[in-house]
Scaffold this active site. Structure first.
Site, PDB file in Angstrom:
ATOM      1  N   CYS A 114       0.998  -1.179   0.042  1.00  0.00           N
ATOM      2  CA  CYS A 114      -0.106   0.033   0.128  1.00  0.00           C
ATOM      3  C   CYS A 114       0.960   1.347   0.014  1.00  0.00           C
ATOM      4  CB  CYS A 114      -0.818   0.121   1.289  1.00  0.00           C
ATOM      5  SG  CYS A 114      -1.799   1.633   1.514  1.00  0.00           S
ATOM      6  N   CYS A 117      -0.008   3.755   2.871  1.00  0.00           N
ATOM      7  CA  CYS A 117       0.517   3.303   4.266  1.00  0.00           C
ATOM      8  C   CYS A 117       1.990   3.460   4.372  1.00  0.00           C
ATOM      9  CB  CYS A 117       0.322   1.696   4.186  1.00  0.00           C
ATOM     10  SG  CYS A 117      -1.444   1.246   4.290  1.00  0.00           S
TER      11      CYS A 117
END
Length: 261
Positions: A114, A117
């Site tokens: 991600c 993230c």
């Protein structure tokens, strides 16, 4: 003839010395050969056998250390603070929340692939350093997909805040652009006053969902409501008070549910 014999003897002796000097490292200090060489030739340096072994072992340790240092560190392991820890199982998550007492706990759901993230991780580490009394728990989505499904986590990065007897106080997804949402939640849910009652942790339906998931190896017995507690929750009828109309009861129930959300 005598001079030729003497010179030939010197050549043989020198050849023997050269040969022994070449193999001197194969002998220890206590061997007769090395002792004789040291006595006959004080300037000759004899390397002890145990020192040779020590140099070999130190070279091996240096090589292993270099390999270990050369291993790249994963991005979610960089910059971690003392109050940040990665969760390895559903049982560990439940226990960590239950044993947190009145401390605010932030559960950080992330994925190695991600991009949001990864970009947000340094700021989360910075906020963890600024709030040492807050516990940060990391849940790797790729390693615990089944657990995330049971908890209803379907978007990343995702955060859930838990505190004391209140249980879950908020949950949201945010990025670098909306990091203010995270800061505001920290300021709001970590007050100085204590929350009364036992630590709640995960909600009842979440615990039941985790226990129903056979992949998690997590067991939980739903809490039985005592008869006295159930009876106390139903208000006693009082003939002196007016009876509410059924439509009013239905509307009141819908209003309470909406307010709870």
């Amino acid at each position: 003839m005598a001079e030729a014999a003497i010179s030939r003897t010197n050549l043989i002796f020198r050849g023997a010395c050269v040969n022994q000097h070449k193999h001197v490292d194969d002998y220890s200090v206590s061997s007769p050969v090395s002792f004789g060489l040291r006595k006959s030739f004080p300037s000759l340096k004899v390397k002890p056998f145990n020192q040779f072994q020590s140099s070999r072992s130190s070279s091996s340790i240096t090589a292993q250390t270099a390999l270990r240092i050369g291993t790249p560190q994963r991005w979610w392991e960089k910059g971690l603070k003392e109050n940040m820890r990665e969760i390895s199982s559903a049982q560990e998550l439940v226990d960590s929340l239950t044993n947190a007492g009145d401390k605010l706990v932030v559960v950080d759901f992330f994925s190695p692939g991600c991009g949001g993230c990864k970009a947000l991780h340094p700021k989360i580490c910075q906020l963890a350093e600024q709030n040492p009394d807050v516990q940060f728990l990391q849940v790797n989505y790729e390693e615990h997909k089944s657990m995330c499904y049971s908890l209803g986590v379907h978007v990343l990065p995702f955060f859930r805040f838990y505190r004391g007897a209140h249980g879950r106080v908020c949950s949201f997804s945010c990025t670098n652009a909306t990091i203010k949402k995270f800061r505001d939640a920290l300021a709001k849910h970590s007050p100085d006053r204590c929350s009364l009652g036992p630590t709640k942790g995960l909600e009842e339906k979440e615990l039941v969902a985790l226990a129903a998931n056979k992949e998690l190896n997590f067991s939980y017995t739903p809490r039985a409501v005592p008869v006295e507690e159930e009876a106390a929750s139903v208000p006693a009828s009082n003939p002196g008070l007016p009876v509410a109309h059924p439509s009013m009861k239905a509307n009141d129930g819908k209003t309470l549910v909406s307010a709870g959300r």
